[in-house]
Design a protein around this motif. Structure first.
Motif, short mmCIF file in Angstrom:
data_model
loop_
_atom_site.label_atom_id
_atom_site.label_comp_id
_atom_site.label_asym_id
_atom_site.label_seq_id
_atom_site.Cartn_x
_atom_site.Cartn_y
_atom_site.Cartn_z
N GLY A 86 -1.77 -1.57 -8.11
CA GLY A 86 -2.22 -0.60 -7.12
C GLY A 86 -2.67 0.70 -7.78
N ARG A 87 -1.87 1.18 -8.70
CA ARG A 87 -2.22 2.41 -9.42
C ARG A 87 -3.57 2.26 -10.13
N ARG A 88 -3.76 1.12 -10.79
CA ARG A 88 -5.02 0.90 -11.53
C ARG A 88 -6.20 0.79 -10.57
N LEU A 89 -6.01 0.15 -9.42
CA LEU A 89 -7.08 0.07 -8.42
C LEU A 89 -7.47 1.47 -7.94
N VAL A 90 -6.49 2.32 -7.71
CA VAL A 90 -6.77 3.70 -7.29
C VAL A 90 -7.53 4.44 -8.38
N GLU A 91 -7.06 4.32 -9.62
CA GLU A 91 -7.74 4.98 -10.75
C GLU A 91 -9.19 4.54 -10.87
N LEU A 92 -9.42 3.24 -10.79
CA LEU A 92 -10.79 2.72 -10.92
C LEU A 92 -11.66 3.15 -9.74
N ALA A 108 -0.40 3.54 5.07
CA ALA A 108 0.33 2.66 5.98
C ALA A 108 1.79 3.10 5.96
N PRO A 109 2.48 3.00 7.08
CA PRO A 109 3.88 3.46 7.12
C PRO A 109 4.75 2.91 5.99
N LYS A 110 4.58 1.64 5.64
CA LYS A 110 5.40 1.03 4.59
C LYS A 110 5.04 1.54 3.20
N ALA A 111 3.90 2.25 3.07
CA ALA A 111 3.44 2.69 1.75
C ALA A 111 3.54 4.20 1.54
N VAL A 112 4.05 4.92 2.49
CA VAL A 112 4.09 6.39 2.40
C VAL A 112 4.79 6.87 1.13
N ALA A 113 5.87 6.26 0.76
CA ALA A 113 6.62 6.70 -0.43
C ALA A 113 5.92 6.31 -1.74
N TYR A 114 4.99 5.38 -1.69
CA TYR A 114 4.31 4.91 -2.89
C TYR A 114 3.35 5.93 -3.49
N TYR A 115 2.55 6.56 -2.66
CA TYR A 115 1.46 7.38 -3.17
C TYR A 115 1.88 8.59 -4.00
N PRO A 116 2.95 9.30 -3.67
CA PRO A 116 3.39 10.37 -4.57
C PRO A 116 3.80 9.86 -5.95
N LYS A 117 4.27 8.62 -6.02
CA LYS A 117 4.68 8.04 -7.30
C LYS A 117 3.51 7.84 -8.25
N ILE A 118 2.28 7.74 -7.70
CA ILE A 118 1.11 7.54 -8.56
C ILE A 118 0.28 8.83 -8.67
N GLY A 119 0.90 9.95 -8.28
CA GLY A 119 0.26 11.25 -8.50
C GLY A 119 -0.55 11.81 -7.34
N MET A 120 -0.52 11.16 -6.20
CA MET A 120 -1.26 11.68 -5.05
C MET A 120 -0.40 12.70 -4.30
N LYS A 121 -1.08 13.70 -3.74
CA LYS A 121 -0.39 14.74 -2.99
C LYS A 121 -0.47 14.47 -1.49
N ARG A 122 0.61 14.75 -0.80
CA ARG A 122 0.65 14.61 0.66
C ARG A 122 -0.11 15.77 1.27
N SER A 123 -0.87 15.49 2.30
CA SER A 123 -1.61 16.53 3.01
C SER A 123 -1.05 16.68 4.41
#
Length: 133
Positions: A86-92, A108-123
Motif C-alpha cells: 500500500g505504501r509503495r502504491l501511494v508513493e508511485l 475507509a473507516p477500517k483504514a483511518v489508522a493506516y494513513y498516518p503510519k505512511i506519512g500522510m497528515k489528517r485534515s
C-alpha cells in the motif's frame, strides 16, 4: 517479489475481484460491473501491484498533474497486507502525479489508522456531498 506497473490496464472484473479480496469491496458498488468499469475508465492514474499474474494491489486516482490528485481507491489483497504494498502504491501514485501535486483521499473507516503510519497528515477541512444514487 511484487511487481508494480503504471502502464497495465485492468478489467472491471479483475478490479472487482481484488476489491473483494480487500476490505474496500464493502464500500464500492462491486455488483455493478458497468459502474466499476466507468470508475476505471475515468481514472487518469492507475498503479497496480502484481504477484506473478495475480493482481494484489491497486491505486486508482484522478489528477490535474499540476496542483492536486485525488486518490480514489487504494486496495491491497488482505493476504498481502503488512508488506509495504500500500505504501509503495501511494508513493508511485504521487510520483506519477508529480511533485507539485497534493495527494488527497478519504479513508475507509477500517483504514483511518493506516494513513498516518505512511506519512500522510489528517485534515480537518474536508467536506463532501453524498451520492444521490
Amino acid at each position: 517479489m511484487i511487481d508494480y506497473s503504471t502502464e497495465k490496464k485492468i478489467s472491471a472484473e479483475t478490479f472487482i475481484d481484488l476489491l473483494t479480496r480487500s476490505t474496500l469491496g464493502e464500500r464500492r458498488p462491486i455488483a455493478d460491473t458497468e459502474r466499476m468499469q466507468g470508475m476505471l475508465d475515468a481514472a487518469n492514474i492507475l498503479v497496480t501491484a502484481w504477484d506473478g499474474a495475480q493482481l494484489v494491489g491497486v491505486s486508482r486516482a484522478l489528477s490535474d498533474f499540476s496542483f492536486c490528485t485525488y486518490l480514489a481507491d487504494l486496495a491491497v489483497d488482505e493476504a498481502y497486507q503488512h508488506q509495504g504494498i500500500g505504501r509503495r502504491l501511494v508513493e508511485l501514485t504521487h510520483e506519477v502525479a508529480g511533485p507539485m501535486t497534493s495527494l488527497i483521499l478519504l479513508a475507509a473507516p477500517k483504514a483511518v489508522a493506516y494513513y498516518p503510519k505512511i506519512g500522510m497528515k489528517r485534515s480537518e477541512v474536508c467536506f463532501t456531498l453524498d451520492r444521490q444514487q
